[in-house]
Design a protein around this motif. Structure first.
Motif, PDB file in Angstrom:
ATOM      1  N   THR C  38      16.160  33.976 -39.015  1.00  0.00           N
ATOM      2  CA  THR C  38      14.725  34.080 -38.572  1.00  0.00           C
ATOM      3  C   THR C  38      14.740  34.888 -37.376  1.00  0.00           C
ATOM      4  O   THR C  38      14.003  35.541 -36.969  1.00  0.00           O
ATOM      5  CB  THR C  38      13.791  32.799 -38.804  1.00  0.00           C
ATOM      6  N   PHE C  39      15.647  34.284 -36.436  1.00  0.00           N
ATOM      7  CA  PHE C  39      15.845  35.004 -35.112  1.00  0.00           C
ATOM      8  C   PHE C  39      15.851  36.292 -35.115  1.00  0.00           C
ATOM      9  O   PHE C  39      15.450  37.171 -34.520  1.00  0.00           O
ATOM     10  CB  PHE C  39      16.883  34.269 -34.278  1.00  0.00           C
ATOM     11  N   VAL C  42      12.772  37.971 -36.150  1.00  0.00           N
ATOM     12  CA  VAL C  42      11.927  38.162 -34.847  1.00  0.00           C
ATOM     13  C   VAL C  42      12.155  39.026 -33.927  1.00  0.00           C
ATOM     14  O   VAL C  42      11.235  40.027 -33.490  1.00  0.00           O
ATOM     15  CB  VAL C  42      11.615  36.718 -34.267  1.00  0.00           C
ATOM     16  N   ARG C  47       7.667  40.303 -33.221  1.00  0.00           N
ATOM     17  CA  ARG C  47       6.476  39.251 -33.271  1.00  0.00           C
ATOM     18  C   ARG C  47       7.221  38.041 -33.742  1.00  0.00           C
ATOM     19  O   ARG C  47       8.002  38.120 -34.612  1.00  0.00           O
ATOM     20  CB  ARG C  47       5.672  39.833 -34.131  1.00  0.00           C
ATOM     21  N   VAL C  48       6.442  36.906 -33.670  1.00  0.00           N
ATOM     22  CA  VAL C  48       6.724  35.797 -34.333  1.00  0.00           C
ATOM     23  C   VAL C  48       5.283  35.075 -34.688  1.00  0.00           C
ATOM     24  O   VAL C  48       4.308  35.070 -34.249  1.00  0.00           O
ATOM     25  CB  VAL C  48       7.525  34.695 -33.410  1.00  0.00           C
ATOM     26  N   VAL C  79       7.566  31.025 -26.166  1.00  0.00           N
ATOM     27  CA  VAL C  79       7.759  32.461 -26.611  1.00  0.00           C
ATOM     28  C   VAL C  79       8.176  33.220 -25.261  1.00  0.00           C
ATOM     29  O   VAL C  79       8.905  34.217 -25.549  1.00  0.00           O
ATOM     30  CB  VAL C  79       6.501  33.078 -27.113  1.00  0.00           C
ATOM     31  N   ILE C  90       7.818  39.739 -27.117  1.00  0.00           N
ATOM     32  CA  ILE C  90       7.559  39.251 -28.515  1.00  0.00           C
ATOM     33  C   ILE C  90       6.260  38.995 -28.576  1.00  0.00           C
ATOM     34  O   ILE C  90       5.620  38.260 -27.724  1.00  0.00           O
ATOM     35  CB  ILE C  90       8.588  38.023 -28.745  1.00  0.00           C
ATOM     36  N   HIS C 112       7.140  31.629 -39.231  1.00  0.00           N
ATOM     37  CA  HIS C 112       8.563  31.237 -38.615  1.00  0.00           C
ATOM     38  C   HIS C 112       8.797  29.970 -38.042  1.00  0.00           C
ATOM     39  O   HIS C 112       9.929  29.513 -37.925  1.00  0.00           O
ATOM     40  CB  HIS C 112       8.815  32.500 -37.842  1.00  0.00           C
ATOM     41  N   TRP C 255      18.102  30.168 -35.322  1.00  0.00           N
ATOM     42  CA  TRP C 255      16.774  30.055 -35.222  1.00  0.00           C
ATOM     43  C   TRP C 255      16.580  28.809 -34.389  1.00  0.00           C
ATOM     44  O   TRP C 255      15.707  28.937 -33.125  1.00  0.00           O
ATOM     45  CB  TRP C 255      15.849  30.106 -36.160  1.00  0.00           C
TER      46      TRP C 255
END
Lengths: 252, 235, 301
Positions: C38-39, C42, C47-48, C79, C90, C112, C255
């Motif tokens: 997932t990292f 992102v 964007r997360v 974040v 991000i 996420h 992640w």
């Protein structure tokens, strides 16, 4: 929160912070809420349900029962289409709208990992629901057309399309209109079920107010009931009038 | 799909079975109550008294046009406060289940009253005349001549509405009922809260509702066919 | 008649197929995407997508049309730290999650990460993964003082207690009462905390339970006074502790690591305590002293 603000929120929905808006989908759709969303979802699902209902009704009515002839052979393959159509109609009519809505929201994620915004899923669920009930209404509308009238029109020298437009459609529409309006009211009322999946329609807006603001839930719910009742009553009064007008025309 | 783990494993299967029982119980109670209420309202609607007709009309227009979800929420969440405001006393505890039954019955009875009224009005007036000539009292005419015949005429519509009434029981999901009083959809939601899997218990609940609906419509069809035969014989 | 038979047969066939194809126990239920962390997603998208609760003060709630709360502040600060590891800006995108969806949306890849005052229980850990705890609380029972002062958990044996639907309280309180050998409690699941507290004020239930800070804050925000000598009070002893973690997809080590690092950085730089004091400090609505609770601040190097 003043009474004015409560009513305003119920009509246009609870404000959504800009960060909560999904940029991948049209922003203005996500900003609709409250009664507006209820009405939008009702209208959309009826519009989308109509083609579905027509297809289902024509399939189930067979090659002669529909409003026109379908481009399929007289005998070939009808049962293959009628079976699935019947199953779709009976299954969706047999399960509660609550289960239909929940399944529409949770099954696509589970099976295909689809990411769809809630309002579209809500419209899909209600479209399925209205499409199936519309198909029943269409079917009874088709039955209202007497073959003798059609034969008479053909004898008078009217063409295929003229018969469809001038004889079949008006009769069908008049026979269906009361039931159709009844369905509009039903969908309008049943859309309140969407609150369980967090679609910010009228009933969910009431819940949002209750959670976020120190106001009496009884008052908010009372206002919600009043809004639903006044709109639905207006609709059913209209429905009764139309029923009288239509039956007069038919009996003439 | 993993039915083995989320549906047919203990304690979840036990919850669902209890839920099916509650669905049946809610259906039975609301059916009885709404038939009684509906018959009373239909009697008012076809009575000779003007106030009676007005009361019936108000009742039908009120409860037919109120959606069930906010109505039930209002009954369960607002009634205690309203009751205290009006009487100054505490609302009796443990009424949620009864309020659910009441709310569902109010809705269904409004539809049933309308169906019964149309059935009564569809009867030829000669039947009642004939009964009066034979010396029957008005109430006796209603009970032994008008109602049974009207019931036969409207049986299909009545059956459809009662099946709808059973499906309405799923709305109990939005109410705070004691866990053992939750019906099958509520129990499915409870399993989902524990296992995070909605699809399987919901599909089970859907299968239950579908088979019940099919079973009931088979029964109604059979009854309606017999009633139709009787109507034809009486002509 | 024929139609109905067709439907019945189809329904049964579907059910049987469903049962036959359901995998055996202990099979991997939700295979996480091991291909791409997932990292990476992102980082690539810049964007997360964060699932955030918006119905439980003080963790995440709406105030004057704005989303505020402890979870919200923590995730914003996280974040900021995350940007350092991703080496790019991000953007935050919030998705509202409810107690019903906070776990399943992580599983299905809708979001996420999820911050919704999620207590890290074993049942949940079997379905998703959690970061190190970033919040600590306890679960007691809120009760009406007019029906008896200074009540203990034992006073609620055999009584009716309200819980929040889809919270972990159901299993926890039943297990606690069973272990103590007390009479079972009757549970009623409410759709929202405020609905349960309203029912408590209306005397419809004997107690309402969830994380102490949530029930106290919600009650106070609704205008009820909370304290041992006020209108409502919470039992002194809890029946269960609560450790709030950030929900992340199962088996996505990269992640989870980077989110843990972000939390550690917050702790080490002192920003975490600042945010904590803002929401749980002595000046807040419902003070929760940190006590011996510590985030495991791994040493760099």
């Amino acid at each position: 929160m003043s009474l004015y603000e409560i009513i305003r929120t119920l009509l246009i929905g609870y404000p959504i912070p800009p960060e909560m808006i999904d940029p991948n989908f049209p922003v203005f759709i996500q900003r609709i809420g409250g009664l507006n969303l209820t009405l939008v979802v009702t209208v959309l699902s009826l519009l989308l349900g109509t083609p579905l209902g027509l297809v289902l009704a024509m399939t189930r009515s067979g090659p002669h029962g529909g409003i026109g002839r379908l481009p399929l052979g007289e005998k070939m393959g009808w049962w293959a289409l009628q079976g699935p159509a019947t199953v779709i109609v009976e299954v969706i009519r047999g399960i509660p709208i609550m289960i239909l809505v929940l399944l529409t929201f949770y099954l696509p994620y589970r099976l295909f990992r689809l990411r769809v915004p809630p309002i579209i899923l809500a419209t899909v669920a209600l479209s399925l629901y209205s499409g199936v009930y519309l198909s029943e209404i269409f079917r009874s509308g088709f039955r209202a057309v007497d073959e003798r009238w059609v034969d008479a029109a053909h004898t008078l020298g009217l063409g295929k399309w003229q018969v469809l437009l001038k004889i079949k459609l008006p009769i069908t529409l008049r026979a269906m209109l009361p039931a159709l309006l009844g369905l509009v009211i039903t969908i309008f009322k049943d859309s309140s079920v969407l609150m369980v999946v967090g679609v910010p329609e009228l009933t969910f807006s009431a819940r949002q107010i209750q959670v976020a603001e120190p106001v009496s839930y009884a008052l908010v719910l009372g206002l919600v009931l009043l809004i639903y009742w006044s709109l639905a009553t207006t609709g059913s009064v209209l429905c009764n009038r139309l029923e009288k007008v239509c039956s007069k025309h038919l009996s003439e | 799909m993993n039915f083995r783990e989320y549906v047919f494993a203990e304690p979840y299967f036990g919850w669902l079975c209890a839920g099916v029982q509650m669905t049946l119980l809610i259906t039975a109670l609301t059916t009885i109550l709404s038939l009684v209420l509906g018959a009373v309202v239909a009697a008012f609607a076809t009575s000779s008294s003007r106030t009676g007709r007005l009361v019936a009309k108000t009742y039908v227009s009120l409860f037919r046009n109120l959606p069930l979800v906010p109505l039930l929420l209002f009954l369960v969440f607002a009634m205690p406060g309203v009751f205290r405001f009006l009487t100054g006393r505490r609302f009796p505890v443990g009424m949620d289940f009864l309020l659910l039954v009441l709310g569902l019955s109010l809705n269904t009875s409004a539809y049933i009253a309308e169906i019964l009224r149309s059935g009564i009005q569809a009867l030829p007036a000669e039947h009642a005349f004939a009964a009066r000539v034979l010396g029957l009292k008005p109430l006796a005419i209603r009970i032994s001549v008008v109602y049974p015949q009207a019931l036969r005429i409207v049986l299909p519509a009545l059956g459809t509405r009662l099946i709808h009434n059973m499906k309405n029981s799923a709305i109990a999901l939005v109410l705070p009922l004691p866990l053992e009083y939750m019906e099958v959809v509520g129990q499915a939601g409870r399993i989902a809260g524990q296992t995070f899997a909605w699809a399987e218990p919901l599909l089970f609940a859907a299968a239950v509702h579908l088979s019940l609906a099919i079973l009931f419509s088979l029964i109604v069809n059979k009854l309606a066919r017999e009633a139709q035969r009787k109507i034809e014989v009486s002509r | 008649m024929k139609n109905l038979a067709v439907v019945l047969v189809t329904a049964i066939v579907f059910l049987v197929i469903g049962i036959l194809v359901s995998p055996k126990k202990n099979a991997i239920r939700y295979p996480a995407s091991v291909v791409q962390s997932t990292f990476e997603v992102v980082k690539k998208q810049g964007r997360v997508i964060i699932g955030i609760g918006q119905e439980a003060a003080p963790f995440g709630y709406m105030e004057n049309g704005k989303l505020v709360g402890f979870d919200v502040d923590i995730v914003r600060a996280m974040v900021k730290k995350l940007e350092k590891y991703a080496a790019k800006e991000i953007k935050i995108e919030f998705r509202p999650v409810s107690d019903e969806t906070r776990i399943s949306w992580v599983q299905s890849g809708q979001i996420h990460m999820s911050l919704c005052h999620t207590n890290n229980t074993r049942k949940r850990d079997a379905n998703i993964d959690f970061t190190v705890p970033y919040g600590w609380d306890a679960k007691g029972v809120l009760y009406n003082v007019s029906k008896g002062k200074n009540r203990n958990l034992t006073d609620f044996a055999g009584k009716v207690i309200g819980i929040k639907r889809s919270s972990s309280s159901e299993g926890e309180i039943q297990a606690y009462f069973k272990n103590k050998g007390w009479d079972e409690v009757t549970l009623k699941a409410y759709d929202s905390h405020i609905a349960g507290i309203q029912a408590l004020v209306d005397d419809q239930i004997d107690g309402f339970t969830d994380d102490n800070s949530i029930i106290i804050n919600t009650a106070m925000r609704a205008g009820h006074k909370v304290g041992p000598n006020e209108v409502l009070a919470v039992t002194a002893t809890p029946y269960s502790p609560a450790f709030f973690g950030v929900g992340v997809p199962e088996n996505d080590s990269d992640w989870r690591d980077v989110l843990n690092y972000s939390l550690h950085d917050l702790w080490n730089s002192g920003e975490f305590l600042e945010i904590y004091q803002k929401w749980f400090g002595p000046d807040s609505m419902c003070p929760v002293p940190l006590g011996s609770n510590r985030m495991e601040p791994y040493v760099e190097g």
